[in-house]
Design a protein around this motif. Structure first.
Motif, PDB file in Angstrom:
ATOM      1  N   HIS A  37       0.846  -1.376  -0.212  1.00 42.42           N
ATOM      2  CA  HIS A  37      -0.456  -0.115  -0.099  1.00 42.42           C
ATOM      3  C   HIS A  37       0.975   1.034  -0.166  1.00 42.42           C
ATOM      4  O   HIS A  37       0.080   2.342   0.109  1.00 42.42           O
ATOM      5  N   ASN A  38       2.577   1.355  -0.014  1.00 42.53           N
ATOM      6  CA  ASN A  38       3.308   2.482  -0.561  1.00 42.53           C
ATOM      7  C   ASN A  38       3.169   3.042   1.022  1.00 42.53           C
ATOM      8  O   ASN A  38       3.334   4.212   1.153  1.00 42.53           O
ATOM      9  N   TRP A  39       2.448   2.823   2.080  1.00 43.99           N
ATOM     10  CA  TRP A  39       2.827   3.268   3.458  1.00 43.99           C
ATOM     11  C   TRP A  39       4.779   3.060   3.787  1.00 43.99           C
ATOM     12  O   TRP A  39       5.155   2.293   3.982  1.00 43.99           O
ATOM     13  N   PRO A  40       5.134   4.658   4.359  1.00 48.86           N
ATOM     14  CA  PRO A  40       6.377   4.397   4.696  1.00 48.86           C
ATOM     15  C   PRO A  40       6.654   3.317   5.690  1.00 48.86           C
ATOM     16  O   PRO A  40       6.417   4.720   6.677  1.00 48.86           O
ATOM     17  N   VAL A  41       7.229   2.827   5.558  1.00 50.20           N
ATOM     18  CA  VAL A  41       7.682   1.804   6.982  1.00 50.20           C
ATOM     19  C   VAL A  41       9.074   1.317   6.414  1.00 50.20           C
ATOM     20  O   VAL A  41       9.274   0.813   5.896  1.00 50.20           O
ATOM     21  N   ALA A  92       9.092  -2.679  -5.292  1.00 50.98           N
ATOM     22  CA  ALA A  92      10.393  -2.010  -4.608  1.00 50.98           C
ATOM     23  C   ALA A  92      10.158  -0.474  -3.512  1.00 50.98           C
ATOM     24  O   ALA A  92       9.545   0.451  -4.218  1.00 50.98           O
ATOM     25  N   LEU A  93      11.081  -0.339  -2.386  1.00 49.52           N
ATOM     26  CA  LEU A  93      10.532   1.006  -1.768  1.00 49.52           C
ATOM     27  C   LEU A  93      10.981   2.204  -2.550  1.00 49.52           C
ATOM     28  O   LEU A  93      12.685   1.836  -2.446  1.00 49.52           O
ATOM     29  N   SER A  94      11.000   3.565  -2.994  1.00 46.40           N
ATOM     30  CA  SER A  94      11.590   4.082  -3.538  1.00 46.40           C
ATOM     31  C   SER A  94      12.195   4.747  -2.364  1.00 46.40           C
ATOM     32  O   SER A  94      12.480   4.904  -1.352  1.00 46.40           O
ATOM     33  N   LEU A  95      13.266   5.550  -3.126  1.00 46.15           N
ATOM     34  CA  LEU A  95      14.970   6.053  -2.116  1.00 46.15           C
ATOM     35  C   LEU A  95      13.368   8.035  -1.443  1.00 46.15           C
ATOM     36  O   LEU A  95      14.538   7.637  -0.914  1.00 46.15           O
ATOM     37  N   ALA A  96      12.822   7.716  -2.016  1.00 44.62           N
ATOM     38  CA  ALA A  96      12.499   9.494  -1.662  1.00 44.62           C
ATOM     39  C   ALA A  96      11.167   8.585  -0.303  1.00 44.62           C
ATOM     40  O   ALA A  96      12.005   9.474   0.543  1.00 44.62           O
ATOM     41  N   ASP A  97      10.784   7.795  -0.710  1.00 41.55           N
ATOM     42  CA  ASP A  97       9.698   7.645   0.079  1.00 41.55           C
ATOM     43  C   ASP A  97      10.522   6.681   1.793  1.00 41.55           C
ATOM     44  O   ASP A  97      10.651   6.981   2.878  1.00 41.55           O
ATOM     45  N   LEU A  98      11.893   6.235   0.996  1.00 42.69           N
ATOM     46  CA  LEU A  98      12.961   5.571   1.988  1.00 42.69           C
ATOM     47  C   LEU A  98      13.152   7.108   2.772  1.00 42.69           C
ATOM     48  O   LEU A  98      13.705   6.997   4.947  1.00 42.69           O
ATOM     49  N   VAL A  99      14.086   7.836   2.193  1.00 41.50           N
ATOM     50  CA  VAL A  99      14.078   9.020   3.200  1.00 41.50           C
ATOM     51  C   VAL A  99      13.264   9.857   3.578  1.00 41.50           C
ATOM     52  O   VAL A  99      14.229  10.222   5.050  1.00 41.50           O
ATOM     53  N   VAL A 147      15.273  17.469   4.872  1.00 38.70           N
ATOM     54  CA  VAL A 147      14.196  16.615   3.916  1.00 38.70           C
ATOM     55  C   VAL A 147      14.522  16.669   2.661  1.00 38.70           C
ATOM     56  O   VAL A 147      15.602  16.278   1.706  1.00 38.70           O
ATOM     57  N   ALA A 148      14.373  17.893   2.309  1.00 40.35           N
ATOM     58  CA  ALA A 148      15.557  18.681   1.100  1.00 40.35           C
ATOM     59  C   ALA A 148      16.298  18.387   0.618  1.00 40.35           C
ATOM     60  O   ALA A 148      17.040  17.466  -0.796  1.00 40.35           O
ATOM     61  N   ARG A 149      17.461  18.873   1.272  1.00 37.52           N
ATOM     62  CA  ARG A 149      18.871  18.335   0.672  1.00 37.52           C
ATOM     63  C   ARG A 149      19.115  17.555   1.038  1.00 37.52           C
ATOM     64  O   ARG A 149      19.646  16.685   0.153  1.00 37.52           O
ATOM     65  N   THR A 150      18.954  16.919   1.500  1.00 40.89           N
ATOM     66  CA  THR A 150      19.634  14.730   1.755  1.00 40.89           C
ATOM     67  C   THR A 150      18.583  14.273   0.098  1.00 40.89           C
ATOM     68  O   THR A 150      19.227  12.915  -0.489  1.00 40.89           O
ATOM     69  N   MET A 151      17.689  14.377   0.171  1.00 39.66           N
ATOM     70  CA  MET A 151      17.408  13.655  -1.187  1.00 39.66           C
ATOM     71  C   MET A 151      17.809  14.096  -2.312  1.00 39.66           C
ATOM     72  O   MET A 151      18.557  13.565  -3.393  1.00 39.66           O
ATOM     73  N   GLN A 152      18.527  15.500  -2.358  1.00 41.66           N
ATOM     74  CA  GLN A 152      19.486  15.501  -3.214  1.00 41.66           C
ATOM     75  C   GLN A 152      20.995  15.048  -3.431  1.00 41.66           C
ATOM     76  O   GLN A 152      21.940  14.596  -4.481  1.00 41.66           O
ATOM     77  N   VAL A 153      20.925  15.373  -2.241  1.00 46.29           N
ATOM     78  CA  VAL A 153      22.378  14.265  -1.676  1.00 46.29           C
ATOM     79  C   VAL A 153      22.618  12.909  -2.450  1.00 46.29           C
ATOM     80  O   VAL A 153      22.619  12.178  -2.691  1.00 46.29           O
ATOM     81  N   VAL A 154      21.657  12.028  -1.814  1.00 47.49           N
ATOM     82  CA  VAL A 154      20.713  10.698  -2.126  1.00 47.49           C
ATOM     83  C   VAL A 154      20.632  10.531  -4.318  1.00 47.49           C
ATOM     84  O   VAL A 154      21.729   9.323  -3.910  1.00 47.49           O
ATOM     85  N   GLU A 155      20.438  11.641  -4.485  1.00 51.47           N
ATOM     86  CA  GLU A 155      20.152  11.205  -6.093  1.00 51.47           C
ATOM     87  C   GLU A 155      21.503  11.519  -6.605  1.00 51.47           C
ATOM     88  O   GLU A 155      21.759  11.173  -7.785  1.00 51.47           O
ATOM     89  N   LEU A 156      22.478  11.906  -6.285  1.00 48.25           N
ATOM     90  CA  LEU A 156      23.605  12.196  -6.398  1.00 48.25           C
ATOM     91  C   LEU A 156      24.285  10.742  -6.226  1.00 48.25           C
ATOM     92  O   LEU A 156      25.225  10.691  -7.024  1.00 48.25           O
ATOM     93  N   ALA A 157      24.524  10.525  -5.260  1.00 42.88           N
ATOM     94  CA  ALA A 157      25.056   8.976  -5.051  1.00 42.88           C
ATOM     95  C   ALA A 157      24.446   8.080  -5.690  1.00 42.88           C
ATOM     96  O   ALA A 157      25.197   6.639  -6.308  1.00 42.88           O
ATOM     97  N   SER A 158      23.485   8.412  -6.262  1.00 40.21           N
ATOM     98  CA  SER A 158      22.128   7.530  -7.352  1.00 40.21           C
ATOM     99  C   SER A 158      23.278   7.046  -8.759  1.00 40.21           C
ATOM    100  O   SER A 158      23.748   6.746  -9.394  1.00 40.21           O
TER     101      SER A 158
END
Length: 395
Positions: free
Chosen positions: A109-113, A146-153, A181-192
């Motif tokens: 159900h795409n519930w973030p846990v 699969a749980l997306s990185l955005a939801d996981l962050v 959260v916003a900057r962490t998403m950008q850093v995770v995208e860079l890591a990806s």
């Protein structure tokens, strides 16, 4: 729950069914006399099944899941209990089966846990929980997205205690949640984009990215804070690989910073580069192309000689390739851009060398055993075959 009749000891009619233990007992509320001890209305297997359902329902209430989630998780648990693959598993795995059903329902159900959240509620080891979860998914043929990185962050950062003032958190360390959260998403995208996420557990990468993002928002007061102290103040566990992911992210940021003209005058290191993370993320695509020799440029340089005759020497193509992306040895000597490759190819694991045989072991003495298949290789003619058969017939 009141029951009919009276207590034979004191005559009170206040009889209740005590459901505190595995089996219900009829107890007098006035004197405590047990009228019916251990009502054997169900078997041990049925009691275990009922306890498992109650565990699933309690876990859903703790996570504040909707009613439809609870019903789906209970149905998965009932299917799993009836499946032959889970009849002979250990009691520890059976207790984790309900948590796995809840986790599957949340993912569907795409519930973030996260798996770590449920393991902390069940006091379970993540390795054991993961094995039961994979078995459940395989045996029941469940489709789990699969749980997306955005939801996981977002999910992982929700548990941080640095977003609200507390007695044990210094005031300069408190930060706005949305900014982190916003900057962490950008850093995770860079890591990806730089192969740091592929084939790896995402939580250490998210932890390292959150640490760098939190530091970059107020570097003056936070550069002295270590990753271990950051996780301790945030109230989260420090994954062991997080230090390695942090080191790899800093190396990527330093390479990107070397391509910015206004940063070349500074002698940046792994601490001071954090101050400029905002500028580096803003020009991320351009800096990555300049900091690394991308594979597309190599393929174009390699395809240039093929346009002429098949036997023509690759002079023009080789010159273009040296100009755009130097060879491996020259690149290492001159410090030029290296290919953007996964870390497993840049730093492969060392393989253990087998011990070289000693001269005494390798010497041929003539007493080595010879197998039957090897003997047959030396039999060339029918006469030798008849001679060997006669020799075997001798006593």
């Amino acid at each position: 729950m009141a029951a009919r009749g009276r207590c034979p000891g004191c005559g009170s009619a206040a009889l209740v069914e005590d459901a505190h233990y595995a089996q219900q007992q009829l107890v007098c509320a006035a004197c405590g006399c047990v009228l019916a001890e251990g009502l054997l209305t169900t078997t041990y297997t049925e009691e275990e099944h009922l306890r498992g359902i109650r565990r699933v329902q309690d876990l859903c209430k703790v996570l504040q899941l909707p009613r439809v989630f609870e019903e789906t998780a209970v149905s998965y648990f009932q299917r799993a209990v009836q499946h032959p693959s889970f009849h002979l598993v250990s009691l520890e795995k059976k207790e984790l089966l309900g948590g796995c059903c809840v986790f599957v329902t949340c993912r569907q159900h795409n519930w973030p846990v996260t798996m770590g959240t449920i393991c902390s509620l069940l006091y379970a080891k993540q390795e054991l929980f993961a094995s039961v979860y994979l078995s459940l998914q395989k045996e029941l043929e469940l489709s789990v997205p699969a749980l997306s990185l955005a939801d996981l962050v977002k999910t992982h950062l929700n548990s941080f205690r640095l977003f609200q003032h507390a007695a044990d958190v210094p005031a300069p360390f408190v930060e706005d949640k949305e900014k982190v959260v916003a900057r962490t998403m950008q850093v995770v995208e860079l890591a990806s984009e730089t192969w740091l996420v592929t084939g790896r557990h995402p939580v250490p990468i998210v932890t390292a990215a959150a640490f760098l993002s939190w530091q970059s928002l107020q570097p003056g007061a936070r550069l002295s804070c270590s990753l271990g102290r950051f996780c301790k103040l945030a109230g989260v566990d420090l994954p062991p690989p997080a230090h390695l992911r942090l080191k790899e992210l800093l190396e990527i940021l330093l390479r990107m910073a070397s391509q910015l003209a206004w940063l070349r005058v500074f002698k940046l290191d792994k601490k001071t580069v954090v101050k400029h993370i905002g500028d580096l993320l803003q020009h991320r695509i351009f800096l990555l192309k300049n900091a690394f020799c991308l594979q597309d440029g190599e393929e174009e340089g390699a395809a240039a000689p093929g346009e002429g005759s098949p036997g023509s020497p690759p002079a023009a193509g080789g010159a273009a390739q040296e100009k755009g992306c130097p060879s491996g040895g020259k690149r290492q000597r001159e410090g030029g851009p290296r290919p953007l490759l996964p870390p497993c190819l840049i730093n492969p694991r060392k393989r253990l060398r087998t011990a070289a045989p000693s001269p005494s072991d390798s010497a041929i003495t003539g007493d080595e055993p010879i197998s039957d298949s090897e003997i047959e290789q030396y039999l060339r003619g029918p006469e030798e075959i008849r001679a060997v058969s006669k020799a075997k017939a001798w006593p």
